[in-house]
Design a protein around this motif. Structure first.
Motif, PDB file in Angstrom:
ATOM      1  N   ALA A  84      67.129  19.699  -4.707  1.00 52.58           N
ATOM      2  CA  ALA A  84      66.251  19.340  -3.879  1.00 52.58           C
ATOM      3  C   ALA A  84      65.848  20.636  -3.281  1.00 52.58           C
ATOM      4  CB  ALA A  84      66.470  18.300  -2.740  1.00 52.58           C
ATOM      5  N   PHE A  85      64.597  20.840  -2.878  1.00 52.07           N
ATOM      6  CA  PHE A  85      63.755  21.992  -2.507  1.00 52.07           C
ATOM      7  C   PHE A  85      63.069  21.639  -1.284  1.00 52.07           C
ATOM      8  CE2 PHE A  85      59.688  24.396  -2.858  1.00 52.07           C
ATOM      9  CZ  PHE A  85      60.494  26.033  -2.501  1.00 52.07           C
ATOM     10  N   VAL A  86      63.177  22.607  -0.108  1.00 54.84           N
ATOM     11  CA  VAL A  86      62.528  22.666   1.106  1.00 54.84           C
ATOM     12  C   VAL A  86      61.547  23.681   1.210  1.00 54.84           C
ATOM     13  CG1 VAL A  86      62.806  22.779   3.871  1.00 54.84           C
ATOM     14  CG2 VAL A  86      64.307  21.268   2.358  1.00 54.84           C
ATOM     15  N   CYS A  87      60.315  23.595   1.591  1.00 58.53           N
ATOM     16  CA  CYS A  87      59.500  24.897   1.399  1.00 58.53           C
ATOM     17  C   CYS A  87      58.987  24.897   2.847  1.00 58.53           C
ATOM     18  CB  CYS A  87      58.230  24.657   0.486  1.00 58.53           C
ATOM     19  SG  CYS A  87      57.056  26.145   0.250  1.00 58.53           S
ATOM     20  N   LEU A  88      59.046  26.006   3.744  1.00 53.34           N
ATOM     21  CA  LEU A  88      58.447  26.302   4.786  1.00 53.34           C
ATOM     22  C   LEU A  88      57.229  27.343   4.768  1.00 53.34           C
ATOM     23  CD1 LEU A  88      61.538  27.139   6.840  1.00 53.34           C
ATOM     24  CD2 LEU A  88      60.596  24.663   6.326  1.00 53.34           C
ATOM     25  N   SER A  89      56.159  26.743   5.120  1.00 52.99           N
ATOM     26  CA  SER A  89      54.901  27.614   5.461  1.00 52.99           C
ATOM     27  C   SER A  89      54.230  27.835   4.298  1.00 52.99           C
ATOM     28  CB  SER A  89      55.247  28.833   6.121  1.00 52.99           C
ATOM     29  OG  SER A  89      55.969  28.685   7.584  1.00 52.99           O
ATOM     30  N   GLU A 197      60.199  18.939   0.036  1.00 56.85           N
ATOM     31  CA  GLU A 197      59.670  18.745   1.220  1.00 56.85           C
ATOM     32  C   GLU A 197      58.841  20.161   1.865  1.00 56.85           C
ATOM     33  OE1 GLU A 197      60.881  15.992   4.861  1.00 56.85           O
ATOM     34  OE2 GLU A 197      62.209  17.937   4.635  1.00 56.85           O
ATOM     35  N   VAL A 198      57.883  19.605   2.282  1.00 53.64           N
ATOM     36  CA  VAL A 198      56.998  21.026   2.833  1.00 53.64           C
ATOM     37  C   VAL A 198      56.886  20.893   4.455  1.00 53.64           C
ATOM     38  CG1 VAL A 198      54.826  22.238   2.950  1.00 53.64           C
ATOM     39  CG2 VAL A 198      55.718  21.228   0.659  1.00 53.64           C
ATOM     40  N   HIS A 199      57.063  22.201   5.020  1.00 51.89           N
ATOM     41  CA  HIS A 199      56.889  21.966   6.614  1.00 51.89           C
ATOM     42  C   HIS A 199      56.129  23.400   6.930  1.00 51.89           C
ATOM     43  CE1 HIS A 199      60.465  19.570   7.507  1.00 51.89           C
ATOM     44  NE2 HIS A 199      61.037  19.924   6.311  1.00 51.89           N
ATOM     45  N   SER A 200      55.330  23.139   7.777  1.00 52.53           N
ATOM     46  CA  SER A 200      54.091  24.244   8.200  1.00 52.53           C
ATOM     47  C   SER A 200      53.979  23.899   9.777  1.00 52.53           C
ATOM     48  CB  SER A 200      52.934  24.047   7.524  1.00 52.53           C
ATOM     49  OG  SER A 200      51.884  24.854   8.023  1.00 52.53           O
ATOM     50  N   GLY A 201      53.452  24.925  10.326  1.00 47.15           N
ATOM     51  CA  GLY A 201      52.955  24.957  11.779  1.00 47.15           C
ATOM     52  C   GLY A 201      51.222  24.702  11.620  1.00 47.15           C
ATOM     53  N   ASP A 202      50.742  24.042  12.621  1.00 47.16           N
ATOM     54  CA  ASP A 202      49.335  23.632  12.721  1.00 47.16           C
ATOM     55  C   ASP A 202      48.524  24.984  12.750  1.00 47.16           C
ATOM     56  OD1 ASP A 202      49.941  23.929  15.288  1.00 47.16           O
ATOM     57  OD2 ASP A 202      48.604  22.084  15.792  1.00 47.16           O
ATOM     58  N   LEU A 203      49.504  25.826  13.375  1.00 40.82           N
ATOM     59  CA  LEU A 203      48.474  27.216  13.685  1.00 40.82           C
ATOM     60  C   LEU A 203      48.827  28.395  12.311  1.00 40.82           C
ATOM     61  CD1 LEU A 203      49.137  27.563  17.337  1.00 40.82           C
ATOM     62  CD2 LEU A 203      47.130  26.728  16.005  1.00 40.82           C
ATOM     63  N   ASP A 204      49.634  28.036  11.546  1.00 44.27           N
ATOM     64  CA  ASP A 204      50.232  28.847  10.295  1.00 44.27           C
ATOM     65  C   ASP A 204      48.949  29.267   9.596  1.00 44.27           C
ATOM     66  OD1 ASP A 204      50.980  28.591   7.187  1.00 44.27           O
ATOM     67  OD2 ASP A 204      52.247  30.116   8.491  1.00 44.27           O
ATOM     68  N   MET A 205      48.989  30.679   9.129  1.00 44.98           N
ATOM     69  CA  MET A 205      47.795  31.262   8.543  1.00 44.98           C
ATOM     70  C   MET A 205      47.669  30.921   7.063  1.00 44.98           C
ATOM     71  SD  MET A 205      49.859  35.059   7.933  1.00 44.98           S
ATOM     72  CE  MET A 205      50.492  35.106   9.538  1.00 44.98           C
ATOM     73  N   VAL A 206      48.751  30.308   6.511  1.00 46.20           N
ATOM     74  CA  VAL A 206      48.497  30.020   5.075  1.00 46.20           C
ATOM     75  C   VAL A 206      47.979  28.474   5.330  1.00 46.20           C
ATOM     76  CG1 VAL A 206      49.799  29.027   3.162  1.00 46.20           C
ATOM     77  CG2 VAL A 206      50.431  31.124   4.184  1.00 46.20           C
ATOM     78  N   GLU A 229      58.015  14.716  -0.573  1.00 44.46           N
ATOM     79  CA  GLU A 229      57.772  13.963   0.739  1.00 44.46           C
ATOM     80  C   GLU A 229      56.780  14.318   1.487  1.00 44.46           C
ATOM     81  OE1 GLU A 229      60.759  11.715   1.745  1.00 44.46           O
ATOM     82  OE2 GLU A 229      61.650  12.196  -0.244  1.00 44.46           O
ATOM     83  N   GLU A 230      56.293  13.399   2.194  1.00 45.04           N
ATOM     84  CA  GLU A 230      55.165  13.729   3.149  1.00 45.04           C
ATOM     85  C   GLU A 230      55.427  14.892   3.965  1.00 45.04           C
ATOM     86  OE1 GLU A 230      51.470  12.432   4.547  1.00 45.04           O
ATOM     87  OE2 GLU A 230      52.795  11.292   3.054  1.00 45.04           O
ATOM     88  N   ALA A 231      54.344  15.892   4.014  1.00 47.85           N
ATOM     89  CA  ALA A 231      54.568  17.186   4.436  1.00 47.85           C
ATOM     90  C   ALA A 231      54.741  16.985   6.162  1.00 47.85           C
ATOM     91  CB  ALA A 231      53.377  17.935   4.260  1.00 47.85           C
ATOM     92  N   VAL A 232      55.500  17.864   6.665  1.00 48.25           N
ATOM     93  CA  VAL A 232      55.953  18.071   8.287  1.00 48.25           C
ATOM     94  C   VAL A 232      55.029  18.958   8.690  1.00 48.25           C
ATOM     95  CG1 VAL A 232      57.648  18.322   9.698  1.00 48.25           C
ATOM     96  CG2 VAL A 232      58.091  16.949   7.838  1.00 48.25           C
ATOM     97  N   ILE A 249      63.637  22.785  12.600  1.00 52.03           N
ATOM     98  CA  ILE A 249      63.743  23.146  11.399  1.00 52.03           C
ATOM     99  C   ILE A 249      65.117  22.557  10.551  1.00 52.03           C
ATOM    100  CG2 ILE A 249      63.521  24.964   9.635  1.00 52.03           C
ATOM    101  CD1 ILE A 249      60.771  23.588  10.465  1.00 52.03           C
ATOM    102  N   GLY A 250      66.124  23.214  11.479  1.00 55.71           N
ATOM    103  CA  GLY A 250      67.500  22.739  10.993  1.00 55.71           C
ATOM    104  C   GLY A 250      67.880  21.500  10.713  1.00 55.71           C
ATOM    105  N   SER A 251      67.058  20.730  11.894  1.00 57.56           N
ATOM    106  CA  SER A 251      67.407  19.375  11.810  1.00 57.56           C
ATOM    107  C   SER A 251      66.628  18.556  10.720  1.00 57.56           C
ATOM    108  CB  SER A 251      67.007  18.578  13.035  1.00 57.56           C
ATOM    109  OG  SER A 251      67.588  18.988  14.194  1.00 57.56           O
ATOM    110  N   HIS A 252      65.436  19.241  10.442  1.00 56.35           N
ATOM    111  CA  HIS A 252      64.483  18.672   9.267  1.00 56.35           C
ATOM    112  C   HIS A 252      65.293  18.986   7.890  1.00 56.35           C
ATOM    113  CE1 HIS A 252      60.905  16.974  11.465  1.00 56.35           C
ATOM    114  NE2 HIS A 252      60.946  18.223  11.931  1.00 56.35           N
ATOM    115  N   ILE A 253      65.588  20.081   7.791  1.00 56.80           N
ATOM    116  CA  ILE A 253      66.361  20.443   6.691  1.00 56.80           C
ATOM    117  C   ILE A 253      67.558  19.431   6.118  1.00 56.80           C
ATOM    118  CG2 ILE A 253      67.786  22.222   5.296  1.00 56.80           C
ATOM    119  CD1 ILE A 253      65.663  24.294   6.668  1.00 56.80           C
ATOM    120  N   TYR A 254      68.283  19.393   7.356  1.00 54.01           N
ATOM    121  CA  TYR A 254      69.623  18.621   7.087  1.00 54.01           C
ATOM    122  C   TYR A 254      69.369  16.957   6.734  1.00 54.01           C
ATOM    123  CZ  TYR A 254      73.535  15.727   8.298  1.00 54.01           C
ATOM    124  OH  TYR A 254      74.755  14.908   8.302  1.00 54.01           O
TER     125      TYR A 254
END
Length: 261
Positions: A84-89, A197-206, A229-232, A249-254
């Motif tokens: 599995a793969f978790v992608c941040l930002s 699974e993708v995670h991002s902040g709503d203010l993130d530049m990307v 999965e649904e993006a967080v 983020i640690g909890s989301h990854i786990y």
């Protein structure tokens, strides 16, 4: 292989942590501790050219193929393959056979786009040397401006001479000393699909850059990565999400990877 693992802790299923620019293995310090305490084997390398790697002198040694080959060698030394793969930002973006990624970026954002500025050796480095690495890092880590990050020539980071720049609340002065500037000369890359699974902040530049939000939420991303999965998306958070919201983020990854343990 030019990539050396600087943190390898714990026992159990392997979790491989890969950093981005301008970071190090150290960016994952919070998640390493969290995942090890939950029964995982955390492996976090400095990628080629960053931190204490061998750092080949030729810029031709920093293509995406080189980086991927480094990671293949590293993964082959571990007892498992990728489940599995978790992608941040930075979400997956499809490759265009008609245009290389760098040409595409210049077409969308111009030559001042931050990745474009790092392509010519010595150019951006001269501006960094004049301003000071510490001030540049403070600025990058503190950015909360939405939209594409652009570094115009002559005043790349918008820092006034002798300006006092504050650190973000989630980064201490001691932690800042771990970081060194590397490079973004690894572009014109390819990508692959997978359980993601993708995670991002709503203010993130990307996330707030041209078309990314729409691509993620209007079906484009799901079409290209069907097992995702649904993006967080976290409110009030910027690009360096694994440090700004370390515990969450640690909890989301786990919560995601435990399905594959």
């Amino acid at each position: 292989m030019a990539s050396n693992a600087h943190s390898r802790k714990g026992q159990g299923p392997v979790v491989l942590f890969l950093h981005g620019f301008p970071e190090l293995w150290y960016s994952w310090r919070h998640q390493i501790h969290a995942l090890v305490s939950l029964g995982y084997h955390a492996v976090a390398p400095d990628l080629r050219g960053f931190g204490d790697t061998e750092a080949p002198t030729s810029i031709t040694s920093y293509t995406c193929d080189h980086i991927v080959n480094d990671l293949v060698v590293l993964i082959d030394s571990l007892p498992e393959r990728v489940k599995a793969f978790v992608c941040l930002s930075v979400p997956f973006t499809p490759r265009s056979p008609q245009m290389k990624p760098m040409d595409r970026m210049r077409g969308f954002f111009g030559d001042d786009y931050y990745i474009c500025r790092f392509q010519a050796p010595g150019d951006i480095e001269a501006e960094i040397a004049e301003i000071g690495t510490a001030n540049v890092l403070k600025t990058i880590f503190s950015i909360r401006k939405p939209g594409p990050p652009c570094f115009p020539k002559g005043n790349a980071f918008g820092i006034r001479t002798n300006a006092s720049i504050s650190l973000p609340s989630w980064l201490s002065k001691e932690e800042l000393t771990y970081y060194k500037l590397g490079g973004h000369r690894k572009m014109d890359r390819s990508a692959s699909e997978g359980t993601c699974e993708v995670h991002s902040g709503d203010l993130d530049m990307v996330y707030t850059t041209l078309g990314t939000k729409e691509y993620i939420h209007n079906g484009g991303f799901k079409k290209d990565v069907p097992f995702s999965e649904e993006a967080v998306v976290m409110e009030g958070v910027c690009h360096f999400i694994n440090q700004e919201k370390a515990e969450e983020i640690g909890s989301h990854i786990y919560d995601f990877i435990k399905k594959f343990k």
